[in-house]
Design a protein around this motif. Structure first.
Motif, short mmCIF file in Angstrom:
data_model
loop_
_atom_site.label_atom_id
_atom_site.label_comp_id
_atom_site.label_asym_id
_atom_site.label_seq_id
_atom_site.Cartn_x
_atom_site.Cartn_y
_atom_site.Cartn_z
N GLY A 117 -1.99 -0.61 9.20
CA GLY A 117 -1.28 -1.87 8.94
C GLY A 117 -0.23 -1.72 7.85
N ALA A 118 -0.54 -0.90 6.81
CA ALA A 118 0.42 -0.68 5.73
C ALA A 118 1.66 0.04 6.25
CB ALA A 118 -0.23 0.13 4.61
N ILE A 119 1.45 1.00 7.15
CA ILE A 119 2.60 1.70 7.74
C ILE A 119 3.42 0.76 8.60
CG2 ILE A 119 3.30 3.58 9.26
CD1 ILE A 119 2.22 4.54 6.59
N ARG A 120 2.73 -0.07 9.40
CA ARG A 120 3.47 -1.02 10.25
C ARG A 120 4.31 -1.97 9.40
NH1 ARG A 120 -1.62 -1.24 13.04
NH2 ARG A 120 -1.50 -0.11 15.03
N THR A 121 3.78 -2.38 8.25
CA THR A 121 4.54 -3.26 7.37
C THR A 121 5.79 -2.57 6.86
OG1 THR A 121 2.52 -4.41 6.67
CG2 THR A 121 4.44 -4.59 5.22
N ALA A 122 5.67 -1.28 6.51
CA ALA A 122 6.80 -0.54 5.96
C ALA A 122 7.91 -0.31 6.99
CB ALA A 122 6.32 0.80 5.41
N VAL A 123 7.53 -0.23 8.27
CA VAL A 123 8.53 0.07 9.32
C VAL A 123 8.69 -1.09 10.30
CG1 VAL A 123 8.03 2.54 9.13
CG2 VAL A 123 6.82 1.16 10.85
N ALA A 124 8.27 -2.30 9.88
CA ALA A 124 8.24 -3.44 10.81
C ALA A 124 9.57 -3.66 11.51
CB ALA A 124 7.81 -4.70 10.06
N ASP A 125 10.69 -3.59 10.76
CA ASP A 125 11.99 -3.88 11.37
C ASP A 125 12.50 -2.75 12.26
OD1 ASP A 125 12.18 -2.36 8.99
OD2 ASP A 125 14.33 -2.75 8.89
N LEU A 126 11.79 -1.62 12.25
CA LEU A 126 12.20 -0.50 13.09
C LEU A 126 11.42 -0.44 14.40
CD1 LEU A 126 12.34 2.30 10.35
CD2 LEU A 126 14.19 0.79 11.12
N MET A 127 10.39 -1.24 14.51
CA MET A 127 9.53 -1.19 15.69
C MET A 127 10.23 -1.83 16.89
SD MET A 127 5.85 -1.96 13.89
CE MET A 127 4.87 -1.44 15.29
N ALA A 140 0.83 -1.20 0.00
CA ALA A 140 0.00 0.00 0.00
C ALA A 140 0.86 1.26 0.00
CB ALA A 140 -0.93 -0.01 1.20
N VAL A 141 2.03 1.20 0.64
CA VAL A 141 2.95 2.33 0.63
C VAL A 141 3.87 2.17 -0.57
CG1 VAL A 141 4.75 3.56 1.88
CG2 VAL A 141 2.84 2.53 3.13
N ALA A 142 3.81 3.11 -1.50
CA ALA A 142 4.62 3.03 -2.71
C ALA A 142 6.10 2.96 -2.35
CB ALA A 142 4.35 4.22 -3.60
N ALA A 143 6.86 2.21 -3.16
CA ALA A 143 8.29 2.03 -2.89
C ALA A 143 9.02 3.37 -2.82
CB ALA A 143 8.90 1.14 -3.97
#
Length: 298
Positions: A192-202, A161-164
């Motif tokens: 959820g789309a934002i969480r996916t984009a920053v998952a490794d930073l959480m 959902a978040v463009a590359a």
């Protein structure tokens, strides 16, 4: 005598427009509608689907069930015969208005034995097998197409959902303290789309491989032949179909068992799919074997 109309789609992305057209053209008098919720799984046995069960409860001897096509109601040979047996028992007629079954009287029975006419049974099984073959071929073509796309560098599945091009900005803003909710509003996407984009930073993200679950190892179990026969008519996932096709037949007297080697998740999937099977002894026997794969609480 009532005219009961049954409709079903496989996903919430589909509509009943075509079914409505076919049924409207049929000129059904005073129809009573029963439309299955799209979230109801297509793999569920027709006799277990909520709206079809409601239809059977509502129906009275002499009523007629109307559907646009046979495969709106059933997906395999065993399902068709099960439904026909119930309709015959309850003295309910079945009328199909389009497709290969529309010219057949599927409720025709032998005048003395009361059993389904052998010619009708043969045609039902043949046409159902043809429909199942068509679906299998479509799955194979889809799989081959995905592999060809991957070979060219394309990746299947839903696009993020978040463009590359904006992912780097989202990640930078998150590291600066911008909240998930605020970023979702800024970019017009879900949280959820934002969480996916920053998952490794959480904060709760971990890359410790020791915490990753160990991969499942295949387990060989003997599946009763009646369970195997039932599953062959079911709509299976590719991994399930492959495991079933590669099973080794072991003859036992007049019957047989199928020795299936698969990961526990596939065996558990088989067990779930065979719940509608009338052969309770065979189903229970397989359930006892699969139960050893389910860890118990200490």
């Amino acid at each position: 005598m009532a005219n009961l109309v049954y409709k079903r789609v496989s996903t919430d992305q589909q509509s009943t427009a075509r079914q409505n057209l076919v049924l409207d053209e049929a000129g059904i008098e005073d129809p009573v509608g029963f439309e299955e919720d799209p979230v109801t799984s297509s793999r569920l046995h027709p006799l277990q689907r909520p709206k079809f069960r409601e239809l059977l409860t509502y129906a009275r001897p002499g009523d007629t069930v109307h559907i646009s096509e046979m495969f709106r109601l059933v997906r395999g040979t065993g399902h068709i015969l099960d439904v026909l047996d119930v309709l015959h028992r309850d003295q309910i007629a079945l009328r199909i208005h389009d497709g290969a079954f529309s010219a057949m009287d599927l409720t025709a029975r032998h005048p003395r034995t009361g059993e389904l006419l052998s010619t009708v049974k043969f045609m039902v099984q043949t046409l159902a097998a043809a429909g199942e073959l068509q679906r299998d071929l479509q799955r194979e073509l889809t799989y081959d197409g995905l592999r060809a796309a991957e070979a060219k560098g394309s990746k299947g599945g839903r696009r993020p959902a978040v463009a590359a091009a904006k992912t780097a900005d989202v990640r930078a803003a998150y590291l600066e303290g911008r909240s998930i909710a605020a970023l979702a509003r800024d970019h017009g996407v879900s949280r959820g789309a934002i969480r996916t984009a920053v998952a490794d930073l959480m904060p709760d993200h971990t890359t410790n491989e020791k915490d990753s679950p160990a991969p499942e190892l295949p387990v060989t179990l003997d599946m009763p032949g009646k369970v195997a026969d039932f599953l062959r008519t079911a709509d299976l996932e590719p991994a399930e179909r492959e495991a079933l096709d590669q099973g080794v037949t072991v003859r036992r007297g007049q019957g047989y068992t199928l020795r299936v080697n698969a990961v526990p998740a596939v065996h558990l999937g088989f067990l779930t799919r065979c719940q509608p099977l009338d052969e309770r002894k065979a189903r229970r026997e397989y359930e006892n074997r699969v139960s050893i794969l389910t860890p118990t609480e200490p």
